[in-house]
Design a protein around this motif. Structure first.
Motif, PDB file in Angstrom:
ATOM      1  N   LEU A 102       0.837  -1.199   0.000  1.00  0.00           N
ATOM      2  CA  LEU A 102       0.000   0.000   0.000  1.00  0.00           C
ATOM      3  C   LEU A 102       0.879   1.259   0.000  1.00  0.00           C
ATOM      4  N   SER A 103       1.974   1.176   0.747  1.00  0.00           N
ATOM      5  CA  SER A 103       2.915   2.296   0.784  1.00  0.00           C
ATOM      6  C   SER A 103       3.517   2.547  -0.602  1.00  0.00           C
ATOM      7  N   LEU A 104       3.863   1.456  -1.296  1.00  0.00           N
ATOM      8  CA  LEU A 104       4.407   1.576  -2.660  1.00  0.00           C
ATOM      9  C   LEU A 104       3.365   2.190  -3.594  1.00  0.00           C
ATOM     10  N   LEU A 105       2.111   1.768  -3.397  1.00  0.00           N
ATOM     11  CA  LEU A 105       1.027   2.300  -4.232  1.00  0.00           C
ATOM     12  C   LEU A 105       0.842   3.801  -3.970  1.00  0.00           C
ATOM     13  N   LYS A 106       0.861   4.180  -2.686  1.00  0.00           N
ATOM     14  CA  LYS A 106       0.695   5.597  -2.328  1.00  0.00           C
ATOM     15  C   LYS A 106       1.794   6.464  -2.931  1.00  0.00           C
ATOM     16  N   SER A 107       2.997   5.907  -2.952  1.00  0.00           N
ATOM     17  CA  SER A 107       4.129   6.696  -3.481  1.00  0.00           C
ATOM     18  C   SER A 107       4.247   6.581  -5.006  1.00  0.00           C
ATOM     19  N   GLY A 108       3.359   5.801  -5.613  1.00  0.00           N
ATOM     20  CA  GLY A 108       3.366   5.656  -7.072  1.00  0.00           C
ATOM     21  C   GLY A 108       4.512   4.819  -7.597  1.00  0.00           C
ATOM     22  N   LYS A 109       5.126   4.025  -6.712  1.00  0.00           N
ATOM     23  CA  LYS A 109       6.277   3.221  -7.134  1.00  0.00           C
ATOM     24  C   LYS A 109       5.865   1.813  -7.575  1.00  0.00           C
ATOM     25  N   VAL A 110       4.731   1.722  -8.235  1.00  0.00           N
ATOM     26  CA  VAL A 110       4.287   0.419  -8.759  1.00  0.00           C
ATOM     27  C   VAL A 110       4.045   0.562 -10.265  1.00  0.00           C
ATOM     28  N   LYS A 111       4.110  -0.568 -10.956  1.00  0.00           N
ATOM     29  CA  LYS A 111       3.891  -0.517 -12.411  1.00  0.00           C
ATOM     30  C   LYS A 111       2.417  -0.486 -12.759  1.00  0.00           C
ATOM     31  N   GLY A 112       1.591  -1.019 -11.859  1.00  0.00           N
ATOM     32  CA  GLY A 112       0.157  -1.056 -12.145  1.00  0.00           C
ATOM     33  C   GLY A 112      -0.661  -1.416 -10.931  1.00  0.00           C
ATOM     34  N   VAL A 113      -1.957  -1.188 -11.063  1.00  0.00           N
ATOM     35  CA  VAL A 113      -2.898  -1.539  -9.992  1.00  0.00           C
ATOM     36  C   VAL A 113      -3.913  -2.515 -10.576  1.00  0.00           C
ATOM     37  N   ARG A 114      -4.153  -3.609  -9.874  1.00  0.00           N
ATOM     38  CA  ARG A 114      -5.159  -4.574 -10.351  1.00  0.00           C
ATOM     39  C   ARG A 114      -6.550  -3.969 -10.166  1.00  0.00           C
ATOM     40  N   PHE A 115      -7.463  -4.314 -11.073  1.00  0.00           N
ATOM     41  CA  PHE A 115      -8.844  -3.819 -10.942  1.00  0.00           C
ATOM     42  C   PHE A 115      -9.437  -4.260  -9.599  1.00  0.00           C
ATOM     43  N   ALA A 116      -9.079  -5.454  -9.164  1.00  0.00           N
ATOM     44  CA  ALA A 116      -9.611  -5.976  -7.894  1.00  0.00           C
ATOM     45  C   ALA A 116      -9.180  -5.086  -6.725  1.00  0.00           C
ATOM     46  N   THR A 117      -7.912  -4.644  -6.766  1.00  0.00           N
ATOM     47  CA  THR A 117      -7.396  -3.769  -5.700  1.00  0.00           C
ATOM     48  C   THR A 117      -8.093  -2.415  -5.756  1.00  0.00           C
TER      49      THR A 117
END
Lengths: 73, 167
Positions: A32-47
């Motif tokens: 979640l921290s990685l997602l908040k900081s935008g350091k991910v390649k993508g977000v699953r629709f489920a998430t």
């Protein structure tokens, strides 16, 4: 990356802690921290669906598109 | 669902690893027993170690290459059993397995031909008989297929890495 994650803003507006959201949607706090900081390649629709359900918001409230200069050229 | 299939893969890899170890041990026992002319239970073990010196050398060489290939296979299966399904080392050991197996197949194919030429006396014309075994050709073809599988495994590893960056 012209996609900006505004999850921290929504968390502040809904007064929900990252730890609680992570537990509610079934992902780790680290992810979640990685997602908040935008350091991910993508977000699953489920998430995305789980976040929207938990924070009672729309995907557009969490994700913004901000074209940078290199994209416009 | 994914965890269940991962567990099944790990268990299969573990069982297969034990089988490969057993096969390696059996090969070693058979070769040693044949070399020492030992009788196992009521069975008399024979291996190609009783031919000409060249034949013995080729037989020993091919067994050594096969054991090295199987060693790489056990390392790969051990890593998969430990949960590193698409690890860098898994791909490396799989390539190692394919390479040594190919080396064995090529050695078994080329070594007898070379041995025939070496054994020839330089006096007068000779008839050289070349035996091309279909089994050797098939082994080469299968090992080349293993190299393709190694490349696919490498691609799967990259996809797995990419998937981990999705939340």
């Amino acid at each position: 990356m012209p996609i900006v994650v505004r999850l921290d803003v929504m968390l502040a507006l809904r007064k929900v802690r990252s730890k609680d959201l992570a537990a509610a949607i079934g992902i780790t706090e680290a992810n979640l921290s990685l997602l908040k900081s935008g350091k991910v390649k993508g977000v699953r629709f489920a998430t995305l669906e789980a976040i929207c359900k938990e924070l009672d918001c729309q995907p557009g409230d969490i994700l913004d598109y901000e074209p940078d200069e290199t994209t416009n050229r | 669902m994914s965890n269940l299939s991962d567990d099944a893969i790990r268990r299969s890899a573990h069982r297969l690893r034990i089988l490969v170890f057993a096969a390696m041990a059996m090969i070693a026992v058979v070769v040693v027993a044949a070399g020492l002319n030992v009788q196992l239970a009521h069975a008399h073990v024979e291996y190609r170690l009783h031919g000409t010196p060249y034949e013995q050398l080729i037989a020993a060489g091919s067994v050594a290459l096969l054991l090295i290939a199987l060693f790489h296979l056990t390392r790969m299966l051990g890593l998969i059993a430990a949960g590193q399904t698409f690890g860098v080392k898994v791909v490396r050991h799989f390539r190692g397995f394919a390479s040594w197996l190919l080396a064995m197949a090529l050695f078994e194919f080329a070594a007898p031909i070379l041995a025939t030429f070496v054994a020839l006396r330089p006096s007068g014309p000779h008839l050289v008989r070349l035996n091309i075994d279909l089994r050797d050709a098939l082994t080469v073809a299968i090992t080349l297929l293993l190299f393709l599988l190694a490349r696919l495994l490498e691609r799967a590893r990259r996809l797995d890495d990419e998937m981990r960056e999705f939340v």
